[in-house]
Design an enzyme around this catalytic site. Structure first.
Site, PDB file in Angstrom:
ATOM      1  N   CYS A 139      25.286 -36.310  -4.600  1.00 57.44           N
ATOM      2  CA  CYS A 139      24.772 -37.036  -5.762  1.00 57.44           C
ATOM      3  C   CYS A 139      25.872 -37.359  -6.770  1.00 57.44           C
ATOM      4  O   CYS A 139      25.579 -37.897  -7.838  1.00 57.44           O
ATOM      5  CB  CYS A 139      23.671 -36.229  -6.442  1.00 57.44           C
ATOM      6  SG  CYS A 139      24.297 -34.782  -7.315  1.00 57.44           S
ATOM      7  N   LYS A 169      26.249   1.788  22.934  1.00 52.99           N
ATOM      8  CA  LYS A 169      27.208   2.069  21.860  1.00 52.99           C
ATOM      9  C   LYS A 169      26.825   1.168  20.684  1.00 52.99           C
ATOM     10  O   LYS A 169      27.066  -0.037  20.706  1.00 52.99           O
ATOM     11  CB  LYS A 169      28.635   1.789  22.331  1.00 52.99           C
ATOM     12  CG  LYS A 169      29.680   2.247  21.335  1.00 52.99           C
ATOM     13  CD  LYS A 169      31.057   2.194  21.975  1.00 52.99           C
ATOM     14  CE  LYS A 169      32.110   2.825  21.095  1.00 52.99           C
ATOM     15  NZ  LYS A 169      32.172   2.284  19.748  1.00 52.99           N
ATOM     16  N   TYR A 198      22.629  10.567  18.351  1.00 53.42           N
ATOM     17  CA  TYR A 198      23.140  10.689  19.710  1.00 53.42           C
ATOM     18  C   TYR A 198      23.840  12.009  20.020  1.00 53.42           C
ATOM     19  O   TYR A 198      24.347  12.185  21.101  1.00 53.42           O
ATOM     20  CB  TYR A 198      24.056   9.516  20.051  1.00 53.42           C
ATOM     21  CG  TYR A 198      25.118   9.201  19.011  1.00 53.42           C
ATOM     22  CD1 TYR A 198      26.085  10.129  18.672  1.00 53.42           C
ATOM     23  CD2 TYR A 198      25.137   7.952  18.387  1.00 53.42           C
ATOM     24  CE1 TYR A 198      27.054   9.835  17.733  1.00 53.42           C
ATOM     25  CE2 TYR A 198      26.101   7.656  17.437  1.00 53.42           C
ATOM     26  CZ  TYR A 198      27.054   8.597  17.120  1.00 53.42           C
ATOM     27  OH  TYR A 198      28.003   8.307  16.192  1.00 53.42           O
ATOM     28  N   CYS A 218      29.647 -33.406  -6.439  1.00 55.55           N
ATOM     29  CA  CYS A 218      28.692 -33.091  -5.381  1.00 55.55           C
ATOM     30  C   CYS A 218      28.778 -34.202  -4.330  1.00 55.55           C
ATOM     31  O   CYS A 218      28.645 -35.387  -4.665  1.00 55.55           O
ATOM     32  CB  CYS A 218      27.277 -33.012  -5.946  1.00 55.55           C
ATOM     33  SG  CYS A 218      26.007 -32.914  -4.666  1.00 55.55           S
ATOM     34  N   LYS A 256      33.685  -0.730  26.868  1.00 59.61           N
ATOM     35  CA  LYS A 256      33.540  -1.753  25.822  1.00 59.61           C
ATOM     36  C   LYS A 256      33.327  -3.133  26.432  1.00 59.61           C
ATOM     37  O   LYS A 256      34.015  -3.507  27.382  1.00 59.61           O
ATOM     38  CB  LYS A 256      34.812  -1.786  24.967  1.00 59.61           C
ATOM     39  CG  LYS A 256      35.040  -0.531  24.164  1.00 59.61           C
ATOM     40  CD  LYS A 256      34.403  -0.610  22.800  1.00 59.61           C
ATOM     41  CE  LYS A 256      35.293  -1.346  21.858  1.00 59.61           C
ATOM     42  NZ  LYS A 256      34.880  -1.147  20.468  1.00 59.61           N
ATOM     43  N   CYS A 315      19.461 -33.551  -8.062  1.00 61.11           N
ATOM     44  CA  CYS A 315      20.262 -33.870  -6.863  1.00 61.11           C
ATOM     45  C   CYS A 315      19.331 -34.044  -5.658  1.00 61.11           C
ATOM     46  O   CYS A 315      18.594 -33.116  -5.302  1.00 61.11           O
ATOM     47  CB  CYS A 315      21.259 -32.745  -6.609  1.00 61.11           C
ATOM     48  SG  CYS A 315      22.113 -32.877  -5.027  1.00 61.11           S
ATOM     49  N   CYS A 340      26.527 -27.598  -7.183  1.00 60.36           N
ATOM     50  CA  CYS A 340      26.169 -28.833  -7.866  1.00 60.36           C
ATOM     51  C   CYS A 340      25.144 -28.458  -8.928  1.00 60.36           C
ATOM     52  O   CYS A 340      24.167 -27.773  -8.644  1.00 60.36           O
ATOM     53  CB  CYS A 340      25.549 -29.813  -6.869  1.00 60.36           C
ATOM     54  SG  CYS A 340      24.646 -31.133  -7.668  1.00 60.36           S
ATOM     55  N   ASP A 391      26.951  -0.549  17.232  1.00 60.02           N
ATOM     56  CA  ASP A 391      28.082  -0.963  16.403  1.00 60.02           C
ATOM     57  C   ASP A 391      27.735  -0.756  14.925  1.00 60.02           C
ATOM     58  O   ASP A 391      27.321  -1.682  14.232  1.00 60.02           O
ATOM     59  CB  ASP A 391      28.395  -2.435  16.690  1.00 60.02           C
ATOM     60  CG  ASP A 391      29.757  -2.818  16.149  1.00 60.02           C
ATOM     61  OD1 ASP A 391      30.489  -1.930  15.684  1.00 60.02           O
ATOM     62  OD2 ASP A 391      30.084  -4.016  16.192  1.00 60.02           O
ATOM     63  N   GLU A 433      24.529   5.886  27.168  1.00 60.17           N
ATOM     64  CA  GLU A 433      23.835   5.427  25.951  1.00 60.17           C
ATOM     65  C   GLU A 433      24.417   4.102  25.482  1.00 60.17           C
ATOM     66  O   GLU A 433      25.571   3.794  25.787  1.00 60.17           O
ATOM     67  CB  GLU A 433      24.047   6.457  24.819  1.00 60.17           C
ATOM     68  CG  GLU A 433      23.484   7.816  25.133  1.00 60.17           C
ATOM     69  CD  GLU A 433      24.010   8.900  24.200  1.00 60.17           C
ATOM     70  OE1 GLU A 433      24.694   8.577  23.217  1.00 60.17           O
ATOM     71  OE2 GLU A 433      23.744  10.069  24.489  1.00 60.17           O
ATOM     72  N   GLU A 468       0.839  -1.205   0.000  1.00 62.68           N
ATOM     73  CA  GLU A 468       0.000   0.000   0.000  1.00 62.68           C
ATOM     74  C   GLU A 468       0.876   1.257   0.000  1.00 62.68           C
ATOM     75  O   GLU A 468       0.565   2.251  -0.648  1.00 62.68           O
ATOM     76  CB  GLU A 468      -0.933  -0.012   1.220  1.00 62.68           C
ATOM     77  CG  GLU A 468      -2.071  -1.006   1.056  1.00 62.68           C
ATOM     78  CD  GLU A 468      -2.771  -1.371   2.367  1.00 62.68           C
ATOM     79  OE1 GLU A 468      -3.963  -1.640   2.327  1.00 62.68           O
ATOM     80  OE2 GLU A 468      -2.119  -1.374   3.425  1.00 62.68           O
TER      81      GLU A 468
HETATM   82  S1  IVH Z   1      29.163   9.937  20.656  1.00 58.52           S
HETATM   83  C1  IVH Z   1      32.856  12.533  20.346  1.00 58.52           C
HETATM   84  N1  IVH Z   1      27.403   8.082  21.149  1.00 58.52           N
HETATM   85  O1  IVH Z   1      31.334   5.016  18.515  1.00 58.52           O
HETATM   86  C2  IVH Z   1      31.730  11.636  20.609  1.00 58.52           C
HETATM   87  N2  IVH Z   1      29.152   7.587  19.616  1.00 58.52           N
HETATM   88  O2  IVH Z   1      34.146   4.567  19.100  1.00 58.52           O
HETATM   89  C3  IVH Z   1      30.956  11.385  19.400  1.00 58.52           C
HETATM   90  N3  IVH Z   1      28.989   5.357  18.628  1.00 58.52           N
HETATM   91  O3  IVH Z   1      32.598   7.289  16.171  1.00 58.52           O
HETATM   92  C4  IVH Z   1      30.323  10.083  19.370  1.00 58.52           C
HETATM   93  N4  IVH Z   1      27.147   4.737  19.647  1.00 58.52           N
HETATM   94  O4  IVH Z   1      30.471   5.974  15.592  1.00 58.52           O
HETATM   95  C5  IVH Z   1      28.517   8.406  20.473  1.00 58.52           C
HETATM   96  N5  IVH Z   1      25.720   6.545  21.639  1.00 58.52           N
HETATM   97  C6  IVH Z   1      26.840   6.874  20.967  1.00 58.52           C
HETATM   98  C7  IVH Z   1      27.451   5.987  20.063  1.00 58.52           C
HETATM   99  C8  IVH Z   1      28.625   6.388  19.414  1.00 58.52           C
HETATM  100  C9  IVH Z   1      28.084   4.388  18.771  1.00 58.52           C
HETATM  101  C10 IVH Z   1      30.192   5.242  17.751  1.00 58.52           C
HETATM  102  C11 IVH Z   1      30.485   6.449  16.909  1.00 58.52           C
HETATM  103  C12 IVH Z   1      31.882   6.843  17.266  1.00 58.52           C
HETATM  104  C13 IVH Z   1      32.422   5.553  17.812  1.00 58.52           C
HETATM  105  C14 IVH Z   1      33.602   5.778  18.711  1.00 58.52           C
END
Ligand code: IVH
Length: 671
Positions: A416, A117, A231, A413, A319, A434, A429, A119, A115, A34
């Site tokens: 088969c 982090k 962020y 394979c 980390k 198969c 294959c 990835d 917050e 839609e």
């Molecule tokens: S703040 C100077 N907040 O982590 C601070 N970064 O290892 C600016 N990242 O380059 C970044 N979650 O890509 C901030 N809640 C978060 C984040 C965050 C992931 C990443 C970001 C940064 C990297 C540094």
């Protein structure tokens, strides 16, 4: 003229509202099909009145031609990095350093915002007078790539900022920073499609997100469904902000997603507690979190603390250790997929990794085995790539004692003995008969997200194919009760249940059927898109390349797969058998007037005996009103309807926090 202008603007507003529902509130009101229709309608209106096209129109998301290269953008405020910590003690040191540098008494508390982090890939978005002007990657922190065309395709990035409650003024200039990521589900979907089409897979969602942002063709980016959490504010004019939390509130006030698990902590102890809380919880999310980011809340303190050449002093990350383990490869086996791809898999001595016992790891392809010099008997480091698929990272060569054996790549394979051909990095294959491929295709056909034939699992398929009772999935519909009872572990009752489930599956719906066919590159979502565009399976089978590519979410690779699939004589024979067996090949449309908003789009399971309706009747009522019936309780199930003498599904639903309805409440809902 005014009327057309207004019409177009109204349509754009409707589309933007649906964008918000979908990506910000996670609560779509309409189907993708839609939505596509609305975009098409707008495209047609704009085509007829090109002077009315505005840069913030939703049609402008997917730009024209691919770029030849990205241009560079200098960051007005550098995009610095963050220093890392790995322990509670280091967090305390960070807190003490802040107090020392700003002259705060050691016994007083500094307030932090913590917050997740994410990835993914850092990005910055520049808005002027509320309009999205450009967006760039971090690059080296000072100069990044202009990836505006790709960012415009992300529905979570509004092309025009709007104040959610209209009370907030839109700043004349605002730069918003955040993290682009690919949800785990999308990552898996993308990798499955890449495996099927013979393209190399991405190692983890971050690489996939980074690769997608760097595509020169925004039309491909548009299909990958990247997401973003904001962020930070980079630069802002005419706005008074004194805390980081206010920055986040400002962002949220524009209706832009800020991660919901952000928390203000009154002191470093609360920060440590929150970081520890998320160590495990993060694994339940649909995106990867590799740590926590701890930010001093007061912006005055940010000023005072400043930055080193690498990172600001008011922020630090905590980390989480990547989960890795060392184990032994006991053997390397091969698997033949439903399209013939032969994949090597390592059988490992079981080892605990990220909370689960791991005894198998994918080796992706034979090239990877030789590149990493992986041998049977090797000690290897395993890790969950993005903590999803266990992967062999490297070989611990020091542990070799000479008994390790190199793996011989199959020249035929393994199932088969059919001929094998190299197809990109994959080996396939090429025997259409198969039995290993046939088994995989039949298992897939009957699986939950396809035709959902309960009881028709791998063990049964194995026996049926080996005995020659079933050669392809259409043969399922010719099975006789007696043929099933003659098999191992199949009594009278289970045979009757399977026969009934087979019969029921004939009415599963066109989207499920298209998915079940196992067309390369066509999974659940694409099948839904196709079923939304074609009324019958025959219409899809006769669709041309051009017609398929004209569909919003279908690209050339998928279009080619579909055309080739239906051109194949062997396939055509199977489809004829499906039709002859009475499998429904038409789309069942539910007029929107009959859709019940409480039911539509929701999934239901019924357990126990209902007083007012038979189970079948109740299921029909749900389906008629746009709901779905699923066979097993999962976290995704919306409702469990409970009658008398409920089965174990009730326990499962309680365990998974699925909403439970008694018959009375259910009755009210369907009325
Ligand atoms: S703040 C100077 N907040 O982590 C601070 N970064 O290892 C600016 N990242 O380059 C970044 N979650 O890509 C901030 N809640 C978060 C984040 C965050 C992931 C990443 C970001 C940064 C990297 C540094």
């Amino acid at each position: 003229m005014i009327a057309i202008n207004e019409n177009i603007e109204r349509l754009r507003d409707t589309i933007r509202r649906h964008d918000k529902k979908y990506y910000v509130e996670n609560n779509p009101e309409i189907t993708d099909y839609e939505y596509d229709q609305l975009i098409k309608e707008l495209q047609q209106l704009e085509k007829a009145h090109p002077h009315l096209i505005t840069p913030d129109s939703p049609t402008q998301r997917v730009g024209g031609e691919p770029l030849t290269q990205f241009s560079a953008i200098n960051h007005r405020i550098p995009m610095l990095s963050i220093d890392n910590t790995y322990s509670d003690a280091e967090l305390k040191e960070f807190d003490q350093r802040i107090k020392r540098m700003t002259g705060i008494d050691v016994h007083r508390d500094v307030e932090y915002v913590v917050e997740l982090k994410i990835d993914g890939v850092a990005i910055t978005l520049w808005y002027e007078k509320g309009l999205f002007v450009w967006g760039a990657t971090r690059g080296d922190g000072f100069t990044g790539d202009d990836v505006t065309a790709n960012l415009r395709t992300i529905r979570q990035i509004p092309l025009k900022l709007e104040s959610v409650d209209r009370s907030q003024k839109i700043p004349s200039v605002v730069e918003i920073r955040g993290e682009i990521y690919l949800p785990n589900r999308e990552f898996q979907r993308l990798n499955e499609a890449r495996e099927e089409s013979g393209e190399p897979q991405f190692a983890n969602p971050r690489n996939a997100a980074a690769g997608t942002l760097k595509l020169l063709d925004p039309r491909i980016t548009a299909k990958r469904r990247l997401r973003i959490f904001r962020y930070a504010i980079g630069h802002v004019e005419d706005s008074e902000l004194s805390t980081h939390l206010q920055c986040l509130e400002l962002i949220r006030g524009f209706g832009l997603p800020v991660n919901p698990h952000t928390r203000v902590c009154e002191n470093i102890e609360a920060v440590i507690q929150y970081c520890n809380d998320w160590e495990k919880k993060r694994r339940d999310l649909d995106y990867l979190v590799d740590g926590m980011v701890i930010k001093v809340n007061s912006l005055a303190l940010h000023e005072q603390l400043g930055a080193t050449s690498k990172a600001p002093r008011w922020v630090i990350s905590y980390k989480y250790q990547p989960e890795r383990a060392v184990t032994v490869i006991e053997e390397i086996v091969t698997q033949v997929g439903k399209t013939g791809t032969i994949t090597p898999v390592a059988n490992l001595s079981p080892v605990l990794l990220a909370g689960t016992m791991v005894s198998r790891a994918t080796l992706h392809n034979f090239e990877e085995i030789s590149r990493k010099d992986i041998r049977v008997g090797d000690h290897v480091v395993v890790q969950k790539a993005g903590e999803i698929i266990p992967q062999v990272v490297s070989v611990v060569k020091e542990k070799r004692d000479g008994t390790e054996r190199t793996f011989q790549e199959p020249v035929m394979c393994p199932e088969c003995n059919g001929s094998v051909q190299q197809d990109g990095v994959y080996r396939r294959c090429h025997n259409p008969f198969c039995p290993a491929q046939a088994k995989r295709r039949i298992i897939y056909f009957a699986s939950r997200h396809a035709m959902d034939i309960e009881g028709f699992g791998p063990a049964l398929v194995e026996q049926l194919v080996d005995k020659g009772l079933v050669k392809d999935y259409a043969d399922i519909y010719h099975l006789k009760h007696q043929e099933l009872t003659d098999l191992e572990r199949m009594g009278e009752k289970s045979s009757s249940n399977v026969i009934r489930a087979i019969e029921e599956s004939k009415q599963r719906g066109l989207d499920r059927l298209i998915c079940a066919l196992g067309i390369p590159n066509v999974g659940t979502h694409t099948a839904e898109v196709l079923a939304g565009h074609f009324d019958t399976l025959d219409a899809l089978a006769h669709a041309t390349h051009g017609a398929l590519e004209g569909i919003y979410e279908i690209g050339p690779v998928v279009a080619k797969s579909i055309v080739e699939f239906f051109q194949d004589k062997h396939t055509q024979g199977i489809l004829e058998k499906l039709k002859a067996a009475g499998v429904n090949i038409r789309r069942q449309t539910i007029p929107s007037s009959e859709k019940n908003p409480k039911i539509s789009g929701k999934s239901f399971i019924i357990t126990g005996t209902l007083q007012k309706h038979s189970r079948k009747e109740a299921e029909m009522l749900i389906k008629q009103q746009g709901g779905r019936i699923v066979s097993q309780v999962s976290k995704k199930t919306n409702y469990l309807v409970v009658g008398e003498d409920p089965g174990s599904k009730l326990d499962k639903a309680r365990e998974l926090d699925v909403a439970i309805l008694d018959e009375e409440t259910f009755e009210k809902m369907i009325r």
